[in-house]
Design a protein around this motif. Structure first.
Motif, PDB file in Angstrom:
ATOM      1  N   THR A 243       0.826  -1.207   0.206  1.00 14.72           N
ATOM      2  CA  THR A 243      -0.028   0.120   0.077  1.00 14.72           C
ATOM      3  C   THR A 243       0.766   1.301  -0.064  1.00 14.72           C
ATOM      4  OG1 THR A 243      -0.095  -0.088   2.298  1.00 14.72           O
ATOM      5  CG2 THR A 243      -1.918  -1.060   1.231  1.00 14.72           C
ATOM      6  N   ASP A 244       0.243   2.441  -0.400  1.00 12.84           N
ATOM      7  CA  ASP A 244       1.064   3.559  -0.427  1.00 12.84           C
ATOM      8  C   ASP A 244       0.058   4.642  -0.119  1.00 12.84           C
ATOM      9  OD1 ASP A 244       2.914   5.529  -2.799  1.00 12.84           O
ATOM     10  OD2 ASP A 244       3.308   5.352  -0.654  1.00 12.84           O
ATOM     11  N   TYR A 245       0.552   5.714   0.689  1.00 17.46           N
ATOM     12  CA  TYR A 245      -0.245   6.825   0.995  1.00 17.46           C
ATOM     13  C   TYR A 245       0.247   8.086   0.723  1.00 17.46           C
ATOM     14  CZ  TYR A 245      -3.012   3.192   3.642  1.00 17.46           C
ATOM     15  OH  TYR A 245      -3.646   2.079   3.961  1.00 17.46           O
ATOM     16  N   ALA A 246      -0.598   9.091   0.443  1.00 18.91           N
ATOM     17  CA  ALA A 246      -0.002  10.340   0.315  1.00 18.91           C
ATOM     18  C   ALA A 246       0.286  10.873   1.892  1.00 18.91           C
ATOM     19  CB  ALA A 246      -1.262  11.363   0.007  1.00 18.91           C
ATOM     20  N   ASP A 247       1.322  11.708   1.929  1.00 22.10           N
ATOM     21  CA  ASP A 247       1.766  12.339   3.321  1.00 22.10           C
ATOM     22  C   ASP A 247       0.579  12.896   4.153  1.00 22.10           C
ATOM     23  OD1 ASP A 247       4.955  13.244   2.290  1.00 22.10           O
ATOM     24  OD2 ASP A 247       4.239  11.322   2.840  1.00 22.10           O
ATOM     25  N   SER A 248      -0.304  13.759   3.476  1.00 20.10           N
ATOM     26  CA  SER A 248      -1.309  14.204   4.087  1.00 20.10           C
ATOM     27  C   SER A 248      -2.473  13.354   4.837  1.00 20.10           C
ATOM     28  CB  SER A 248      -2.236  15.299   3.130  1.00 20.10           C
ATOM     29  OG  SER A 248      -2.758  14.362   1.954  1.00 20.10           O
ATOM     30  N   VAL A 249      -2.555  11.927   4.554  1.00 20.68           N
ATOM     31  CA  VAL A 249      -3.588  11.219   4.946  1.00 20.68           C
ATOM     32  C   VAL A 249      -2.863   9.826   5.707  1.00 20.68           C
ATOM     33  CG1 VAL A 249      -5.081  11.614   2.986  1.00 20.68           C
ATOM     34  CG2 VAL A 249      -3.693   9.626   2.910  1.00 20.68           C
ATOM     35  N   LYS A 250      -1.610   9.847   5.720  1.00 20.37           N
ATOM     36  CA  LYS A 250      -0.905   8.956   6.443  1.00 20.37           C
ATOM     37  C   LYS A 250      -1.288   8.671   8.079  1.00 20.37           C
ATOM     38  CE  LYS A 250       3.194   8.118   3.714  1.00 20.37           C
ATOM     39  NZ  LYS A 250       4.760   8.162   3.329  1.00 20.37           N
ATOM     40  N   GLY A 251      -1.476   7.551   8.445  1.00 20.62           N
ATOM     41  CA  GLY A 251      -2.026   7.608   9.868  1.00 20.62           C
ATOM     42  C   GLY A 251      -3.666   7.771  10.103  1.00 20.62           C
ATOM     43  N   ARG A 252      -4.312   8.456   9.149  1.00 17.78           N
ATOM     44  CA  ARG A 252      -5.606   8.466   9.107  1.00 17.78           C
ATOM     45  C   ARG A 252      -6.577   7.772   8.016  1.00 17.78           C
ATOM     46  NH1 ARG A 252      -7.635  13.357   8.056  1.00 17.78           N
ATOM     47  NH2 ARG A 252      -5.983  14.067   6.372  1.00 17.78           N
ATOM     48  N   PHE A 253      -6.030   7.419   7.259  1.00 15.09           N
ATOM     49  CA  PHE A 253      -6.729   6.659   6.055  1.00 15.09           C
ATOM     50  C   PHE A 253      -6.208   5.358   5.912  1.00 15.09           C
ATOM     51  CE2 PHE A 253      -8.536  10.587   3.367  1.00 15.09           C
ATOM     52  CZ  PHE A 253      -8.659  10.958   4.466  1.00 15.09           C
ATOM     53  N   THR A 254      -6.871   4.309   5.680  1.00  6.29           N
ATOM     54  CA  THR A 254      -6.335   2.977   5.395  1.00  6.29           C
ATOM     55  C   THR A 254      -7.062   2.335   4.161  1.00  6.29           C
ATOM     56  OG1 THR A 254      -6.293   2.726   8.131  1.00  6.29           O
ATOM     57  CG2 THR A 254      -6.081   0.787   6.381  1.00  6.29           C
ATOM     58  N   ILE A 255      -6.291   1.836   3.279  1.00  2.89           N
ATOM     59  CA  ILE A 255      -6.915   1.171   2.067  1.00  2.89           C
ATOM     60  C   ILE A 255      -6.813  -0.310   2.281  1.00  2.89           C
ATOM     61  CG2 ILE A 255      -4.634   1.259   0.938  1.00  2.89           C
ATOM     62  CD1 ILE A 255      -6.194   1.903  -1.760  1.00  2.89           C
ATOM     63  N   SER A 256      -7.775  -1.127   1.745  1.00  3.46           N
ATOM     64  CA  SER A 256      -7.867  -2.446   1.783  1.00  3.46           C
ATOM     65  C   SER A 256      -8.406  -2.926   0.691  1.00  3.46           C
ATOM     66  CB  SER A 256      -8.332  -2.884   3.131  1.00  3.46           C
ATOM     67  OG  SER A 256      -9.660  -2.416   3.272  1.00  3.46           O
ATOM     68  N   ARG A 257      -8.465  -4.126   0.430  1.00  2.00           N
ATOM     69  CA  ARG A 257      -9.267  -5.041  -0.609  1.00  2.00           C
ATOM     70  C   ARG A 257      -9.695  -6.158  -0.278  1.00  2.00           C
ATOM     71  NH1 ARG A 257      -5.605  -4.272  -5.889  1.00  2.00           N
ATOM     72  NH2 ARG A 257      -7.555  -5.673  -6.769  1.00  2.00           N
ATOM     73  N   ASP A 258     -10.770  -6.580  -0.941  1.00  2.00           N
ATOM     74  CA  ASP A 258     -11.304  -7.967  -0.734  1.00  2.00           C
ATOM     75  C   ASP A 258     -11.712  -8.449  -2.271  1.00  2.00           C
ATOM     76  OD1 ASP A 258     -12.837 -10.312  -0.271  1.00  2.00           O
ATOM     77  OD2 ASP A 258     -13.907  -9.325   1.226  1.00  2.00           O
ATOM     78  N   ASN A 259     -10.447  -9.256  -2.952  1.00  2.00           N
ATOM     79  CA  ASN A 259     -10.534  -9.819  -4.165  1.00  2.00           C
ATOM     80  C   ASN A 259     -11.778 -10.561  -4.382  1.00  2.00           C
ATOM     81  OD1 ASN A 259      -8.561  -7.936  -5.154  1.00  2.00           O
ATOM     82  ND2 ASN A 259      -7.144  -9.422  -4.935  1.00  2.00           N
ATOM     83  N   ALA A 260     -12.140 -11.436  -3.261  1.00  2.00           N
ATOM     84  CA  ALA A 260     -13.431 -12.347  -3.368  1.00  2.00           C
ATOM     85  C   ALA A 260     -14.632 -11.614  -3.669  1.00  2.00           C
ATOM     86  CB  ALA A 260     -13.601 -13.145  -2.219  1.00  2.00           C
ATOM     87  N   LYS A 261     -14.905 -10.148  -3.253  1.00  2.00           N
ATOM     88  CA  LYS A 261     -15.974  -9.271  -3.486  1.00  2.00           C
ATOM     89  C   LYS A 261     -15.597  -8.291  -4.641  1.00  2.00           C
ATOM     90  CE  LYS A 261     -17.566  -9.696   1.306  1.00  2.00           C
ATOM     91  NZ  LYS A 261     -18.162  -9.221   2.498  1.00  2.00           N
ATOM     92  N   ASN A 262     -14.652  -8.243  -5.200  1.00  2.00           N
ATOM     93  CA  ASN A 262     -13.933  -7.304  -6.196  1.00  2.00           C
ATOM     94  C   ASN A 262     -14.440  -5.773  -5.637  1.00  2.00           C
ATOM     95  OD1 ASN A 262     -13.777  -9.282  -7.996  1.00  2.00           O
ATOM     96  ND2 ASN A 262     -14.792  -8.400  -9.620  1.00  2.00           N
ATOM     97  N   THR A 263     -13.790  -5.644  -4.587  1.00  2.00           N
ATOM     98  CA  THR A 263     -13.948  -4.430  -3.708  1.00  2.00           C
ATOM     99  C   THR A 263     -13.021  -3.893  -2.920  1.00  2.00           C
ATOM    100  OG1 THR A 263     -16.561  -4.865  -3.362  1.00  2.00           O
ATOM    101  CG2 THR A 263     -15.469  -3.295  -1.994  1.00  2.00           C
TER     102      THR A 263
END
Length: 123
Positions: A58-78
């Protein structure tokens, strides 16, 4: 071809949370890196976060690090973007985008992009 639909935006007070979802069509979803971008009125479309095809990077912009979290569920295509500790400056239209390349921060590397979902943070 990948079609993307964002959801989960809304109006929230500063300090609050939202979870954005990006639902994708297509059988090869796991072969695409997915990125989130945002665009505020009168400003450029900026990189927010991205996740590799199988979720291992994963990679984040400095302005959102520690506040936003990205994740994925490939079984749900989401793909999800959890937004915590929101600030008024996070107000923007949020777009998810798909890239056949590895995780990149440039919007030009993502040939597929959704229609966006509005996030508004009040002070």
């Amino acid at each position: 071809q990948v079609e993307l639909v964002e959801s989960g935006g809304g109006l929230v007070q500063a300090g609050g949370s939202l979870r954005l979802s990006c639902a994708a069509s297509g059988r090869t979803f796991s072969s695409f890196a997915i990125g989130w971008f945002r665009q505020a009125p009168g400003k450029n479309r900026d990189f927010v976060a991205a996740v590799s095809g199988h979720g291992g990077f994963t990679d984040y912009a400095d302005s959102v690090k520690g506040r936003f979290t990205i994740s994925r569920d490939n079984a749900k295509n989401t793909v999800y973007l959890q937004l915590d500790s929101l600030k008024p400056e996070d107000t923007a239209v949020y777009y998810c985008a798909a890239s056949p390349y590895y995780v990149r921060t440039e919007a030009s590397s993502y040939p597929y992009m959704g229609q966006g979902t509005q996030v508004t943070v009040s002070s």
